[in-house]
Design an enzyme around this catalytic site. Sequence first.
Site, PDB file in Angstrom:
ATOM      1  N   LYS A 158     -54.938  41.277 141.973  1.00 31.47           N
ATOM      2  CA  LYS A 158     -55.620  41.330 140.679  1.00 31.47           C
ATOM      3  C   LYS A 158     -54.947  42.458 139.908  1.00 31.47           C
ATOM      4  O   LYS A 158     -55.199  43.633 140.149  1.00 31.47           O
ATOM      5  CB  LYS A 158     -57.125  41.600 140.854  1.00 31.47           C
ATOM      6  CG  LYS A 158     -57.916  41.471 139.532  1.00 31.47           C
ATOM      7  CD  LYS A 158     -57.788  42.703 138.679  1.00 31.47           C
ATOM      8  CE  LYS A 158     -58.630  42.637 137.424  1.00 31.47           C
ATOM      9  NZ  LYS A 158     -57.827  42.861 136.183  1.00 31.47           N
ATOM     10  N   GLU A 232     -56.053  54.965 145.645  1.00 34.90           N
ATOM     11  CA  GLU A 232     -55.198  55.977 145.035  1.00 34.90           C
ATOM     12  C   GLU A 232     -55.658  56.099 143.599  1.00 34.90           C
ATOM     13  O   GLU A 232     -55.424  55.209 142.776  1.00 34.90           O
ATOM     14  CB  GLU A 232     -53.724  55.569 145.127  1.00 34.90           C
ATOM     15  CG  GLU A 232     -52.769  56.710 144.808  1.00 34.90           C
ATOM     16  CD  GLU A 232     -52.299  56.698 143.374  1.00 34.90           C
ATOM     17  OE1 GLU A 232     -52.924  57.411 142.557  1.00 34.90           O
ATOM     18  OE2 GLU A 232     -51.330  55.998 143.072  1.00 34.90           O
ATOM     19  N   CYS A 266     -49.832  59.118 137.624  1.00 35.98           N
ATOM     20  CA  CYS A 266     -50.867  59.875 138.333  1.00 35.98           C
ATOM     21  C   CYS A 266     -50.277  61.095 139.023  1.00 35.98           C
ATOM     22  O   CYS A 266     -50.968  62.099 139.213  1.00 35.98           O
ATOM     23  CB  CYS A 266     -51.584  58.979 139.335  1.00 35.98           C
ATOM     24  SG  CYS A 266     -50.464  58.078 140.428  1.00 35.98           S
ATOM     25  N   GLU A 363     -58.024  64.432 133.634  1.00 39.69           N
ATOM     26  CA  GLU A 363     -56.622  64.031 133.703  1.00 39.69           C
ATOM     27  C   GLU A 363     -56.128  63.658 132.310  1.00 39.69           C
ATOM     28  O   GLU A 363     -56.797  62.912 131.589  1.00 39.69           O
ATOM     29  CB  GLU A 363     -56.454  62.839 134.644  1.00 39.69           C
ATOM     30  CG  GLU A 363     -55.021  62.338 134.750  1.00 39.69           C
ATOM     31  CD  GLU A 363     -54.861  61.195 135.726  1.00 39.69           C
ATOM     32  OE1 GLU A 363     -53.741  60.998 136.220  1.00 39.69           O
ATOM     33  OE2 GLU A 363     -55.854  60.483 135.992  1.00 39.69           O
TER      34      GLU A 363
END
Length: 458
Positions: A158, A232, A266, A363
């Site tokens: 997906k 993750e 990331c 972030e």
Amino acid sequence: MPIATLNPFTGQVERTFDPHTDAEVDERIARADAAFGELRDTTFAQRGEWMRRAADLLEADVDECARLITIEMGRPIAAARAEVLKCAKGMRFYAEHAEGFLAPETLADPAAVNASRAGTRYAPIGIVLAVMPWNYPLWQVLRFAAPALMAGNVGLLKHASNVPQSALYLDTLFARAGFPVGAFQTLLIPASGVERVLRDPRVKAATLTGSEPAGRSLASIAGSEVKHVVLELGGSDPFVVMPSADVERAVGIAVTARNQNNGQSCIAGKRFIVHADVYDEFTRLFAERVAALKVGDPLDESTEVGPLATESGRDELEQQVADAVAKGATVLAGGTVPDRDGWFYEPTVLTGMTPEMRLHTEEAFGPVATVYRVADREEALAIANGTTFGLSSAVWTTDPDEEEWFADNLDAGAVFVNGMTVSFPELPFGGVKNSGVGRELAAAGIREFCNLKTVWKA
């Protein structure tokens, strides 16, 4: 979000796709289940041959795939091409090493457990659902798919709704290479359709790379079904520069670390924590070089920073910077949305960060760097670890004692000394705290979705 290619350079819709119906999803799950029955009985040698062939196909399609990546999410074309080639390298790595990573182990002294023979072996578990993000449309997927298929598992993907053409390319890649039809398939479904797939009893586990809320949601569903997950999630990686560092080199790497993939990584260095002895030199050079980056058309080979992948992501970044400036941050470079088409944000450097600012704890998923001045390594460590994230980290020092001290004490899944974080097939990848659970890549990654089975014989 519709399932569509929206070109972030122009803001225009390139193609739209209808989602798979429930019946089509069920058909693909059934096909995956049948493929697992075939694949688990093949040898590592056979799977390795198919995997190498898939890598060859990917390399042959490098220009096509790179262009897809660039048009779908804005990654500069040179970097997109490098992503494709990295995928092929990772696929060949697992073709070569999977059998060794999953080799049975025999207990040296079986009499200690009252046996004539005892040990462990790894067995595939079946269908694994992969929920993947748009920022590395091929690499994020293939670093899961290559070890999963080499272990004898099968995959359902997906993908993010804004990279459907990349997802559909992957839908056929492994079958073209010789793997059983259904061994790896794409599901064109919205995020709301993930739960139904994960609750299917034929689906045994899931892996997700994405946001913290998405990870929590997937994990809660998997937990209620007692299914294994690898997550993750986000990162706000520290990049620590100490007095003994080669400042010139550290600055050069820092510019790349923060602005790679248009800042949408990331594992990008995001918080630059610099000792007072070298702070002025570092920030001056850093701001100068960030301001000099070439921003523009991602299909131009010379472009260094392209648009952000989504308009909402660009708007979120703009709000985070505005919040910091309103609370006292100083802009040394960038800091605005340029007056042009596309979802651009200027590469930015901010100083004067305080805990009240959103960017201190959130972030920044775009080309925005925050710089902190510290007096000693203890203060550097406190800021580095003072976040809910713990994906990766970097420290710049030529002092051997400092190297070991930071390596021991940084709360992160990885510590890179005198370099920037990079994912390698040869090294485990993953985080701690809210950055996730489990590991990808290396031996750890292929073993995540295997049954570690103990075998004992009287």
